[in-house]
Design a protein around this motif. Sequence first.
Motif, PDB file in Angstrom:
ATOM      1  N   ALA A 177      10.963  -7.739  -2.748  1.00  0.00           N
ATOM      2  CA  ALA A 177      10.113  -7.554  -3.938  1.00  0.00           C
ATOM      3  C   ALA A 177       9.224  -6.321  -3.839  1.00  0.00           C
ATOM      4  CB  ALA A 177       9.263  -8.804  -4.165  1.00  0.00           C
ATOM      5  N   THR A 178       9.033  -5.781  -2.631  1.00  0.00           N
ATOM      6  CA  THR A 178       8.194  -4.589  -2.468  1.00  0.00           C
ATOM      7  C   THR A 178       8.976  -3.298  -2.695  1.00  0.00           C
ATOM      8  OG1 THR A 178       8.619  -4.514  -0.080  1.00  0.00           O
ATOM      9  CG2 THR A 178       6.688  -5.763  -0.812  1.00  0.00           C
ATOM     10  N   SER A 179      10.249  -3.406  -3.071  1.00  0.00           N
ATOM     11  CA  SER A 179      11.116  -2.255  -3.386  1.00  0.00           C
ATOM     12  C   SER A 179      11.265  -1.279  -2.222  1.00  0.00           C
ATOM     13  CB  SER A 179      10.580  -1.518  -4.627  1.00  0.00           C
ATOM     14  OG  SER A 179      10.492  -2.376  -5.730  1.00  0.00           O
ATOM     15  N   PRO A 180      11.777  -1.749  -1.074  1.00  0.00           N
ATOM     16  CA  PRO A 180      12.019  -0.831   0.047  1.00  0.00           C
ATOM     17  C   PRO A 180      13.241   0.039  -0.243  1.00  0.00           C
ATOM     18  CG  PRO A 180      12.925  -2.975   0.560  1.00  0.00           C
ATOM     19  CD  PRO A 180      12.222  -3.125  -0.767  1.00  0.00           C
ATOM     20  N   THR A 205       0.319   2.190 -15.366  1.00  0.00           N
ATOM     21  CA  THR A 205      -0.748   2.155 -16.375  1.00  0.00           C
ATOM     22  C   THR A 205      -1.937   3.009 -15.951  1.00  0.00           C
ATOM     23  OG1 THR A 205      -1.734   0.146 -15.415  1.00  0.00           O
ATOM     24  CG2 THR A 205      -0.104  -0.167 -17.157  1.00  0.00           C
ATOM     25  N   LYS A 206      -2.215   3.032 -14.662  1.00  0.00           N
ATOM     26  CA  LYS A 206      -3.336   3.852 -14.187  1.00  0.00           C
ATOM     27  C   LYS A 206      -3.029   5.336 -14.352  1.00  0.00           C
ATOM     28  CE  LYS A 206      -5.131   0.427 -10.920  1.00  0.00           C
ATOM     29  NZ  LYS A 206      -5.340   0.063  -9.496  1.00  0.00           N
ATOM     30  N   ARG A 207      -1.766   5.708 -14.124  1.00  0.00           N
ATOM     31  CA  ARG A 207      -1.390   7.111 -14.312  1.00  0.00           C
ATOM     32  C   ARG A 207      -1.409   7.505 -15.783  1.00  0.00           C
ATOM     33  NH1 ARG A 207       2.607   5.644 -10.541  1.00  0.00           N
ATOM     34  NH2 ARG A 207       4.228   5.652 -12.142  1.00  0.00           N
ATOM     35  N   TYR A 255       5.350  -8.615 -14.889  1.00  0.00           N
ATOM     36  CA  TYR A 255       4.578  -7.432 -14.479  1.00  0.00           C
ATOM     37  C   TYR A 255       4.263  -7.474 -12.989  1.00  0.00           C
ATOM     38  CZ  TYR A 255       4.202  -7.472 -19.503  1.00  0.00           C
ATOM     39  OH  TYR A 255       4.520  -7.515 -20.839  1.00  0.00           O
ATOM     40  N   ASN A 256       4.287  -6.289 -12.374  1.00  0.00           N
ATOM     41  CA  ASN A 256       4.034  -6.186 -10.943  1.00  0.00           C
ATOM     42  C   ASN A 256       3.217  -4.938 -10.654  1.00  0.00           C
ATOM     43  OD1 ASN A 256       5.909  -3.991 -10.978  1.00  0.00           O
ATOM     44  ND2 ASN A 256       7.585  -5.463 -10.795  1.00  0.00           N
ATOM     45  N   SER A 257       3.051  -4.641  -9.368  1.00  0.00           N
ATOM     46  CA  SER A 257       2.215  -3.505  -8.968  1.00  0.00           C
ATOM     47  C   SER A 257       2.773  -2.177  -9.472  1.00  0.00           C
ATOM     48  CB  SER A 257       2.071  -3.473  -7.446  1.00  0.00           C
ATOM     49  OG  SER A 257       3.348  -3.389  -6.821  1.00  0.00           O
ATOM     50  N   LYS A 258       4.098  -2.094  -9.648  1.00  0.00           N
ATOM     51  CA  LYS A 258       4.704  -0.863 -10.174  1.00  0.00           C
ATOM     52  C   LYS A 258       4.183  -0.574 -11.579  1.00  0.00           C
ATOM     53  CE  LYS A 258       8.699  -1.056 -12.074  1.00  0.00           C
ATOM     54  NZ  LYS A 258      10.147  -1.237 -12.335  1.00  0.00           N
ATOM     55  N   GLN A 310       0.834  -1.203   0.000  1.00  0.00           N
ATOM     56  CA  GLN A 310       0.000   0.000   0.000  1.00  0.00           C
ATOM     57  C   GLN A 310       0.872   1.257   0.000  1.00  0.00           C
ATOM     58  OE1 GLN A 310      -3.214   0.224   2.915  1.00  0.00           O
ATOM     59  NE2 GLN A 310      -2.878   2.425   3.137  1.00  0.00           N
ATOM     60  N   LEU A 311       1.966   1.231   0.756  1.00  0.00           N
ATOM     61  CA  LEU A 311       2.865   2.386   0.804  1.00  0.00           C
ATOM     62  C   LEU A 311       3.444   2.672  -0.581  1.00  0.00           C
ATOM     63  CD1 LEU A 311       4.802   1.628   4.121  1.00  0.00           C
ATOM     64  CD2 LEU A 311       2.988   3.318   3.777  1.00  0.00           C
ATOM     65  N   GLY A 312       3.758   1.602  -1.311  1.00  0.00           N
ATOM     66  CA  GLY A 312       4.279   1.769  -2.660  1.00  0.00           C
ATOM     67  C   GLY A 312       3.272   2.439  -3.569  1.00  0.00           C
ATOM     68  N   GLU A 313       2.005   2.059  -3.450  1.00  0.00           N
ATOM     69  CA  GLU A 313       0.947   2.662  -4.262  1.00  0.00           C
ATOM     70  C   GLU A 313       0.740   4.133  -3.920  1.00  0.00           C
ATOM     71  OE1 GLU A 313      -2.508   0.278  -3.761  1.00  0.00           O
ATOM     72  OE2 GLU A 313      -1.676  -1.478  -4.794  1.00  0.00           O
TER      73      GLU A 313
END
Length: 652
Positions: free
Chosen positions: A94-97, A289-291, A281-284, A69-72
């Motif tokens: 994998a969450t890119s901290p 794509t949404k942006r 493909y991942n959440s990034k 969620q923080l990444g989003e």
Amino acid sequence: MNKKILIVEDEFIVANDLSIILENAGYEVCGIADSVEEAKEMIGKYGPELVLLDIHLKGQLTGIDLAKQLGEQNIAFVYLSANSNQKILEEAKATSPYGFMVKPFREKDVLVSLEIAQYLHEQNMLVRKNSELLLQGTLADLLAETGSWAEKFLKLAKLLQPQIPFDYLAIGMKNMDILPYRGISFLRMGFNEYQTIGFDELLNISGLKKQELLKIQEPSADDSQSQIYNDADFMSASQQNAEKNLIRRAFKMMSNLSLFIPVNGHNGFTISFYSRKNDTYNSKHLRLTKRLQKPMGHAINGILNVDTRPEEATKATPINLISKNKGAKPFAKQGFEGIIGKSHLLLTALDHLTLVAPMDTSVLILGESGTGKERFAKSIHGMSLRKSKPMVTVNCAALPTHLIESELFGHEKGAFTGAVDRRIGKFEQANGGTIFLDEIGELPLESQAKLLRVLQEKEIERLGGRETLKVDVRVIAATNCNLEKEVSTGKFRLDLYYRLNIFPILLPALRERKEDLAELATFFVEKYGEKAGKPGMSLSTHALNEMAGYNWPGNVRELEHLIERSVLLNRGLIIDHVITANKITDTEMPVETNRIKSIDDNERDYILSVLKKCNGRISGPGGAAELLEVPSTTLNSKMKRLGITRKHVSGY
């Protein structure tokens, strides 16, 4: 400093100690949460700029769940970790901290980690903003260009490739039986080469009958959610979706990202990205794509409004899967000096190169020795806004320890014994341009500290001087060692590592892209054949098979040297052996079929052959050093290491 920080930690003593450290350093601690639920409430209430996040928390949800969620929300976070198993650490990574802090914490480590996290976050946001602004500007320019519907969509595909990698791109294919056109697709053949695929060709390649597709459920027209499918999920989804089933069957795709685009009068328009690699493909990518939905919608709407006959786009040239590009109309390759190949891993590295090149971001090129790191650095500089300014290369491994500071930053006359004149350092020489720090992992710790200051302050002082000089230099660094391991053993500074590692590019080893071997070898044979006055040379099938079975520890550099050596020693126009040459002297030598020579063996033989050609002359005009394009001091050093003595030289 006044940065708001949220601490998410279920051990009160640990959280309280951290809070004291942060407040004493000038940070604003906006709260302490011991669970994901409580942390979410505080995030909504206080809007922290950075979160210190424990992995193991109270309740069912973990810190890894909150990290997504923080990444989003584009909130920087650093993990607080005790002893976690490898699987958990991989999931966390994998969450890119922006870092990990291992308990128990030292005050210095906490403050350095936070400084690094803030810097990386700011740089990443800048890179993202610049790249997306560049993409949006190019989308706007696309509308003003002339060309057909299909040509404009192909340009759109090329624009998206560095942002969202794909092997196959399908545009406008959702609800293909409802729309007045059935869409268009592009199969990637090389870096800048794409084959247009029409619906009928896709149907033929997949082996499916049109009546079979009618039995497959189509997604509803109001399905406007972007989605990711990887591996098993993709296999399952493709059974319910005609488009996915066609493409998976035809081109063996393993993952998919579908982007819904709102376009006036065309409900259900999509762009679908496909990759042969699983978990591409991942959440990034989903957030990106949404942006991009709105600017992409404007661009596509403009393309469709200009050309009112989009059905013409489906009349694509058929593709022949055996020759791959037979009958195709490949587009010209973008020039990358000396970078050859079309393998998936190499194309990914080139996509990253084109994405970062126009920016001023620091780049860290990672890869084994001989993979072409300097060529990538030159291409980045050549495609940047600094290309008219100098690019200065520094081999950190070759710098004498006592002269590193003088080489990098310069010195004044009389600064030390032997400093008879003022010297301009490499950073000053590169002002306005790019400095390439090759083998950065070989830099001593003391020099690393001085380099870090230059990166932070953008200023230098010549050795023995009092004047502070501002420098505007883009830094590209490269290494063949594992810097994370070097950091853990104390051989490389953590803060310098993060300063350099803003945008890493990983170059694949040659053994990982053997499909490029034939193209690379042919290029080198033509290059050195012309140079040696032997045009028209080629490699036999036996030689190509021999190369394919070799592990190539020296990568492309080893391949190039062996090809050059083979060209020099081969009598005819067809090279039948590359790895084990069978004509070392004028007398036929037996072919070594049971042993692959080491890199040192081949380099020694090659230097001896050049020395023979030069009649034993090492330096000066016509000498071996000139032919090998290396300083005579370097050649003497190599000869000493390889056991080539004056006795060998005098024998010629």
